[in-house]
Scaffold this motif. Sequence first.
Motif, PDB file in Angstrom:
ATOM      1  N   PHE A  22       0.926  -1.463  -0.159  1.00  0.00           N
ATOM      2  CA  PHE A  22      -0.371   0.008  -0.248  1.00  0.00           C
ATOM      3  C   PHE A  22       0.968   0.806  -0.037  1.00  0.00           C
ATOM      4  CE2 PHE A  22      -3.606  -3.011   1.576  1.00  0.00           C
ATOM      5  CZ  PHE A  22      -4.473  -1.999   0.624  1.00  0.00           C
ATOM      6  N   ALA A  23       2.108   1.688   0.628  1.00  0.00           N
ATOM      7  CA  ALA A  23       2.604   2.750   0.817  1.00  0.00           C
ATOM      8  C   ALA A  23       3.791   2.956  -0.347  1.00  0.00           C
ATOM      9  CB  ALA A  23       3.814   1.793   2.050  1.00  0.00           C
ATOM     10  N   GLU A  24       4.206   1.379  -1.148  1.00  0.00           N
ATOM     11  CA  GLU A  24       4.311   1.887  -2.253  1.00  0.00           C
ATOM     12  C   GLU A  24       3.772   2.026  -3.115  1.00  0.00           C
ATOM     13  OE1 GLU A  24       6.167  -1.036  -5.740  1.00  0.00           O
ATOM     14  OE2 GLU A  24       7.039  -1.891  -4.050  1.00  0.00           O
ATOM     15  N   LYS A  25       2.251   1.952  -3.778  1.00  0.00           N
ATOM     16  CA  LYS A  25       1.562   2.004  -4.375  1.00  0.00           C
ATOM     17  C   LYS A  25       0.562   3.253  -4.126  1.00  0.00           C
ATOM     18  CE  LYS A  25       2.360  -1.057  -7.969  1.00  0.00           C
ATOM     19  NZ  LYS A  25       2.826  -0.335  -9.088  1.00  0.00           N
ATOM     20  N   GLY A  26      -0.035   3.163  -2.818  1.00  0.00           N
ATOM     21  CA  GLY A  26      -0.876   4.317  -2.374  1.00  0.00           C
ATOM     22  C   GLY A  26      -2.023   3.506  -2.827  1.00  0.00           C
ATOM     23  N   MET A  64      -1.938  -3.324  12.388  1.00  0.00           N
ATOM     24  CA  MET A  64      -0.739  -2.436  12.711  1.00  0.00           C
ATOM     25  C   MET A  64      -0.840  -1.228  13.835  1.00  0.00           C
ATOM     26  SD  MET A  64      -0.206  -0.781   8.406  1.00  0.00           S
ATOM     27  CE  MET A  64      -0.310   0.454   9.610  1.00  0.00           C
ATOM     28  N   THR A  65      -1.898  -1.154  14.117  1.00  0.00           N
ATOM     29  CA  THR A  65      -2.226  -0.592  15.371  1.00  0.00           C
ATOM     30  C   THR A  65      -1.927  -1.221  16.180  1.00  0.00           C
ATOM     31  OG1 THR A  65      -3.847   0.910  14.446  1.00  0.00           O
ATOM     32  CG2 THR A  65      -3.963   0.682  16.969  1.00  0.00           C
ATOM     33  N   LEU A  66      -2.795  -2.501  16.583  1.00  0.00           N
ATOM     34  CA  LEU A  66      -2.331  -3.185  18.032  1.00  0.00           C
ATOM     35  C   LEU A  66      -0.545  -3.944  17.440  1.00  0.00           C
ATOM     36  CD1 LEU A  66      -4.473  -6.222  17.510  1.00  0.00           C
ATOM     37  CD2 LEU A  66      -4.129  -4.652  19.422  1.00  0.00           C
ATOM     38  N   ARG A  67      -0.035  -3.927  16.903  1.00  0.00           N
ATOM     39  CA  ARG A  67       1.141  -4.226  16.388  1.00  0.00           C
ATOM     40  C   ARG A  67       2.235  -2.804  17.010  1.00  0.00           C
ATOM     41  NH1 ARG A  67       3.376  -4.642  11.223  1.00  0.00           N
ATOM     42  NH2 ARG A  67       4.036  -2.462  11.510  1.00  0.00           N
ATOM     43  N   ASP A  68       2.019  -1.752  16.900  1.00  0.00           N
ATOM     44  CA  ASP A  68       2.755  -0.710  17.253  1.00  0.00           C
ATOM     45  C   ASP A  68       2.464  -0.638  18.920  1.00  0.00           C
ATOM     46  OD1 ASP A  68       3.149  -0.179  14.635  1.00  0.00           O
ATOM     47  OD2 ASP A  68       1.254   1.538  14.592  1.00  0.00           O
ATOM     48  N   HIS A  96      11.382   5.151  14.170  1.00  0.00           N
ATOM     49  CA  HIS A  96      10.446   4.878  13.022  1.00  0.00           C
ATOM     50  C   HIS A  96       9.894   5.141  12.179  1.00  0.00           C
ATOM     51  CE1 HIS A  96      12.028   1.042  14.853  1.00  0.00           C
ATOM     52  NE2 HIS A  96      10.742   1.011  16.048  1.00  0.00           N
ATOM     53  N   GLU A  97      10.146   6.893  12.090  1.00  0.00           N
ATOM     54  CA  GLU A  97      10.495   7.579  11.721  1.00  0.00           C
ATOM     55  C   GLU A  97       9.505   7.311   9.834  1.00  0.00           C
ATOM     56  OE1 GLU A  97      11.210  12.688   9.622  1.00  0.00           O
ATOM     57  OE2 GLU A  97      12.731  10.615  11.127  1.00  0.00           O
ATOM     58  N   ASP A  98       9.995   6.564   9.728  1.00  0.00           N
ATOM     59  CA  ASP A  98       9.780   6.472   8.016  1.00  0.00           C
ATOM     60  C   ASP A  98       8.311   5.796   7.997  1.00  0.00           C
ATOM     61  OD1 ASP A  98      10.224   6.886   5.314  1.00  0.00           O
ATOM     62  OD2 ASP A  98      11.353   4.554   5.255  1.00  0.00           O
ATOM     63  N   TYR A  99       8.143   4.530   8.826  1.00  0.00           N
ATOM     64  CA  TYR A  99       7.229   3.656   8.733  1.00  0.00           C
ATOM     65  C   TYR A  99       5.951   5.018   9.381  1.00  0.00           C
ATOM     66  CZ  TYR A  99       3.735   1.361  11.444  1.00  0.00           C
ATOM     67  OH  TYR A  99       2.898   0.137  11.661  1.00  0.00           O
ATOM     68  N   PHE A 100       6.062   5.453  10.225  1.00  0.00           N
ATOM     69  CA  PHE A 100       5.044   6.186  10.585  1.00  0.00           C
ATOM     70  C   PHE A 100       4.495   7.304   9.521  1.00  0.00           C
ATOM     71  CE2 PHE A 100       6.174   4.483  15.172  1.00  0.00           C
ATOM     72  CZ  PHE A 100       5.336   4.071  15.540  1.00  0.00           C
ATOM     73  N   ILE A 101       5.208   7.423   9.341  1.00  0.00           N
ATOM     74  CA  ILE A 101       4.885   8.796   8.128  1.00  0.00           C
ATOM     75  C   ILE A 101       4.085   7.921   6.915  1.00  0.00           C
ATOM     76  CG2 ILE A 101       5.745   9.977   6.477  1.00  0.00           C
ATOM     77  CD1 ILE A 101       7.786  11.489   8.280  1.00  0.00           C
ATOM     78  N   LYS A 102       4.428   7.183   6.536  1.00  0.00           N
ATOM     79  CA  LYS A 102       3.906   6.346   5.569  1.00  0.00           C
ATOM     80  C   LYS A 102       3.141   6.418   6.886  1.00  0.00           C
ATOM     81  CE  LYS A 102       7.720   3.890   3.297  1.00  0.00           C
ATOM     82  NZ  LYS A 102       8.633   3.328   2.782  1.00  0.00           N
ATOM     83  N   GLN A 103       2.668   5.530   7.167  1.00  0.00           N
ATOM     84  CA  GLN A 103       1.144   5.088   7.343  1.00  0.00           C
ATOM     85  C   GLN A 103       0.426   5.865   7.517  1.00  0.00           C
ATOM     86  OE1 GLN A 103       0.733   4.742  11.719  1.00  0.00           O
ATOM     87  NE2 GLN A 103       0.251   2.320  11.767  1.00  0.00           N
ATOM     88  N   ASN A 104       0.561   7.291   8.215  1.00  0.00           N
ATOM     89  CA  ASN A 104      -0.557   9.156   8.214  1.00  0.00           C
ATOM     90  C   ASN A 104      -0.582   9.100   6.269  1.00  0.00           C
ATOM     91  OD1 ASN A 104      -0.366   9.080  10.689  1.00  0.00           O
ATOM     92  ND2 ASN A 104       1.159  10.727  10.756  1.00  0.00           N
ATOM     93  N   LEU A 105       0.159   9.129   5.397  1.00  0.00           N
ATOM     94  CA  LEU A 105       0.163   9.663   4.346  1.00  0.00           C
ATOM     95  C   LEU A 105      -0.954   8.075   4.169  1.00  0.00           C
ATOM     96  CD1 LEU A 105       3.645  10.260   2.698  1.00  0.00           C
ATOM     97  CD2 LEU A 105       1.279  12.068   2.931  1.00  0.00           C
ATOM     98  N   PHE A 154       0.395  16.668  18.167  1.00  0.00           N
ATOM     99  CA  PHE A 154       1.607  16.317  18.170  1.00  0.00           C
ATOM    100  C   PHE A 154       2.591  15.934  17.379  1.00  0.00           C
ATOM    101  CE2 PHE A 154       5.690  16.201  20.382  1.00  0.00           C
ATOM    102  CZ  PHE A 154       6.833  17.877  19.840  1.00  0.00           C
ATOM    103  N   ILE A 155       2.028  14.644  17.963  1.00  0.00           N
ATOM    104  CA  ILE A 155       2.606  13.728  17.312  1.00  0.00           C
ATOM    105  C   ILE A 155       2.438  13.132  15.570  1.00  0.00           C
ATOM    106  CG2 ILE A 155       3.375  11.225  16.399  1.00  0.00           C
ATOM    107  CD1 ILE A 155       2.564  10.667  19.896  1.00  0.00           C
ATOM    108  N   ASP A 156       1.914  13.629  14.961  1.00  0.00           N
ATOM    109  CA  ASP A 156       0.865  13.778  14.029  1.00  0.00           C
ATOM    110  C   ASP A 156       1.849  15.272  12.859  1.00  0.00           C
ATOM    111  OD1 ASP A 156      -0.556  11.331  13.815  1.00  0.00           O
ATOM    112  OD2 ASP A 156      -2.869  12.747  13.986  1.00  0.00           O
TER     113      ASP A 156
END
Length: 193
Positions: A22-26, A64-68, A96-105, A154-156
């Motif tokens: 999903f992160a790669e293609k959208g 993902m939420t449970l894992r996070d 894990h910034e890259d992961y969380f940015i991708k998750q928010n996007l 704040f985190i977002d």
Amino acid sequence: MPKIIDHDQYRKELLSQCFDLFAEKGYAAITMRQIAQGLKVSTGTLYHYFPSKEVLFEQMVREMTLRDIRSAVIETHQKTSTLERISAIFQFIERHEDYFIKQNLLMVEFYQQQKRDGSDRLSLFSQIWKDHEQEISDLVAIKDRNLLELLGCFIDGLLLHRMFDPEEFTFQKPVQLIMTMLKLYLDQHPESV
């Protein structure tokens, strides 16, 4: 002898592999066929576990939420004070910034797609928050719901600024400032913890 499959475990394994696809293609661009190809399963197998891309995505976000949360619990398990726990969470997010940015996007894109489609499933993210609010509260040792929501905002915002200006905008200064503000606030409002 037929192979015995734990279907729930297999479903979770498929979900854990979907994030990068999903992160790669959208969300809007990727198809169930492409997801099946990326997972190296048949389209029929994918539809057996997930009747639609939307259901697959929603289940992936829940997993993902449970894992996070579980990962964050590991990060904070030896921290005793609220400020130590929050600091550990910020460090975890920074690592894990890259992961969380991708998750928010992805979440924003999913929201936009649902809005365009006129779907009534826009409450997915608020429902996930409600489902896990107590765990998050326990994780950071904060009872005050408004303060929890402020930390989430704040985190977002921090991740958004890092995405737009990764060279100039660092985690350290805003985190240091919010930690100072939190200390002052918690000293004056001990009932929040």
